[in-house]
Design a protein around this motif. Structure first.
Motif, PDB file in Angstrom:
ATOM      1  N   ILE A  46      -1.507 -16.626   6.394  1.00  0.00           N
ATOM      2  CA  ILE A  46      -1.638 -15.202   6.720  1.00  0.00           C
ATOM      3  C   ILE A  46      -0.772 -14.371   5.772  1.00  0.00           C
ATOM      4  N   THR A  47       0.452 -14.816   5.543  1.00  0.00           N
ATOM      5  CA  THR A  47       1.375 -14.112   4.645  1.00  0.00           C
ATOM      6  C   THR A  47       0.785 -13.990   3.243  1.00  0.00           C
ATOM      7  N   LEU A  48       0.213 -15.082   2.734  1.00  0.00           N
ATOM      8  CA  LEU A  48      -0.375 -15.072   1.392  1.00  0.00           C
ATOM      9  C   LEU A  48      -1.581 -14.134   1.321  1.00  0.00           C
ATOM     10  N   CYS A  49      -2.419 -14.166   2.356  1.00  0.00           N
ATOM     11  CA  CYS A  49      -3.613 -13.297   2.376  1.00  0.00           C
ATOM     12  C   CYS A  49      -3.218 -11.824   2.419  1.00  0.00           C
ATOM     13  N   GLU A  50      -2.172 -11.511   3.183  1.00  0.00           N
ATOM     14  CA  GLU A  50      -1.695 -10.124   3.256  1.00  0.00           C
ATOM     15  C   GLU A  50      -1.162  -9.663   1.909  1.00  0.00           C
ATOM     16  N   ALA A  51      -0.417 -10.546   1.235  1.00  0.00           N
ATOM     17  CA  ALA A  51       0.120 -10.206  -0.095  1.00  0.00           C
ATOM     18  C   ALA A  51      -0.997 -10.027  -1.107  1.00  0.00           C
ATOM     19  N   CYS A  52      -2.149 -10.673  -0.849  1.00  0.00           N
ATOM     20  CA  CYS A  52      -3.298 -10.587  -1.753  1.00  0.00           C
ATOM     21  C   CYS A  52      -4.143  -9.341  -1.481  1.00  0.00           C
ATOM     22  N   GLY A  53      -3.712  -8.513  -0.528  1.00  0.00           N
ATOM     23  CA  GLY A  53      -4.368  -7.230  -0.298  1.00  0.00           C
ATOM     24  C   GLY A  53      -5.417  -7.191   0.791  1.00  0.00           C
ATOM     25  N   PHE A  54      -5.470  -8.223   1.650  1.00  0.00           N
ATOM     26  CA  PHE A  54      -6.455  -8.216   2.728  1.00  0.00           C
ATOM     27  C   PHE A  54      -5.961  -7.367   3.904  1.00  0.00           C
ATOM     28  N   ASP A  55      -6.815  -6.456   4.372  1.00  0.00           N
ATOM     29  CA  ASP A  55      -6.452  -5.524   5.447  1.00  0.00           C
ATOM     30  C   ASP A  55      -6.579  -6.147   6.831  1.00  0.00           C
TER      31      ASP A  55
END
Length: 362
Positions: free
Chosen positions: A173-182
């Motif tokens: 989840i942390t990686l996906c958030e850093a990748c710009g997923f809302d």
């Protein structure tokens, strides 16, 4: 006339090697070379922050690795992404097998991307208790969403994790958030008491149900229903519309039996059809109403803090477990101890105590 001396194909033919074999060997060599050259933690972090999906996928594979040698690099990647995380809405979605989770997630995900949102789907496939394998077929079940440039689907095996959530989902989840997923959609294996795992990492918990499955009245039992922020009765189409409306009444009655939530939110019950997309927009509006409430009363921030503390303790527990089983001396003792337990020379509890005492002496 071509010069056979400088023509690789001609030389290969002379040596009895076909051009197809040459291409195959070249392809294998290239694959081996690419595997040898693994990106550094910094390269992965930079790629993720630039919203590079390949870097994101490779980083997730790294943190899912059970190889102890990968732990330090994985931790560096997570720490590098952490300052750029915590900007998404995390939605947990669960329901019994056959309720249509994948179809619902695809319809819901397409609705969100049509609104300009970037959506990551973390779909957890159940691992076989016998073979320990998983099909990981979520991408094939979401044919339209997987083609969407604003969507990312990552199937993972649940492994031995109770609650149907992959062991490293929290870090993913942390990686996906850093990748710009809302929006992060977390799909779980099924319904069970340990479903608290997904509840402890989601901002909004959505329970999918179907009408006519004979479990409507089970809503009066505590457990999964208590955790739900919304109950959505899927497959409300065709001949099922009337049944879905009746089920909606039953679940509404059941929800009134529970204590008020700390968030101040009153759980809702709705019907939808993932097949016709009827009611999908209303589900998103319900989530927006919830977010407006919990942001205004500061419950959203409070819950995130509680979740962080919970996952700190869970990480400690997991790390201790890994260290125990990966300890070379314990690995040597386990074989003989298991044999002693299986032949009733020692009780399972005494054997466990013996191993733990030896471990803490090392």
């Amino acid at each position: 006339m071509p010069n056979k001396k400088n023509n690789p194909s001609a030389l290969n033919e002379k040596a009895g090697v076909s051009s197809q074999e040459t291409i195959s060997s070249n392809a294998i060599r290239q694959i081996k070379e690419s595997r040898k050259k693994q990106p550094s933690a910094k390269e992965l972090i930079d790629g993720i922050l630039k919203e590079n999906i390949t870097a994101l996928s490779r980083a997730i594979t790294l943190i899912e690795s059970t190889n102890p040698a990968h732990l330090e690099k994985a931790t560096e990647v997570i720490n590098g992404c952490l300052p750029h995380a915590n900007k998404s809405v995390r939605i947990g979605i669960t329901g019994v097998p056959g309720v249509g989770k994948s179809t619902f997630i695809e319809a819901f995900g397409k609705h969100l991307t049509s609104l300009g949102k970037k959506v990551a789907v973390l779909a957890v496939d159940p691992s076989s208790t016998i073979s320990h394998g998983s099909i990981l077929g979520d991408k094939t079940r979401m044919e339209e969403l997987v083609k969407d440039k604003n969507a990312f689907i990552r199937p993972s095996a649940s492994g031995e994790t109770l609650g149907g959530v992959a062991r490293k989902t929290r870090e993913t989840i942390t990686l996906c958030e850093a990748c710009g997923f809302d929006i992060i959609l977390i799909e779980t294996v099924g319904v069970g008491q340990s479903e608290t795992a997904v509840h402890s990492m989601a901002d909004f918990f959505l329970l999918l149900k179907i009408a006519g499955a004979g479990d409507e009245l089970q809503g009066i039992k505590r457990g999964i229903m208590e955790m739900a922020d919304a109950v959505v009765i899927n497959k409300a189409d065709g001949d099922n519309i009337k049944k879905a409306q009746l089920a909606k009444v039953e679940f509404n009655r059941a929800l009134h039996l529970f204590h008020p939530k700390k968030s101040g939110w009153i759980p809702t019950v709705a019907t939808c059809s993932a097949l016709t997309h009827e009611g999908i927009g209303a589900v998103w509006q319900t989530i927006l109403d919830y977010l407006e409430l919990v942001n205004s009363n500061h419950y959203f921030e409070e819950k995130r803090k509680e979740q962080n503390l919970f996952w700190m303790m869970e990480t400690i527990n997991e790390q201790l477990k890994d260290n125990f089983y990966n300890h070379p001396e314990i690995q040597k003792l386990l074989t003989s101890t298991k044999k002693a337990v299986s032949t009733d020379e020692i009780s399972p509890f005494a054997a466990a105590q013996l191993l733990l005492k030896k471990y803490f002496k090392f």
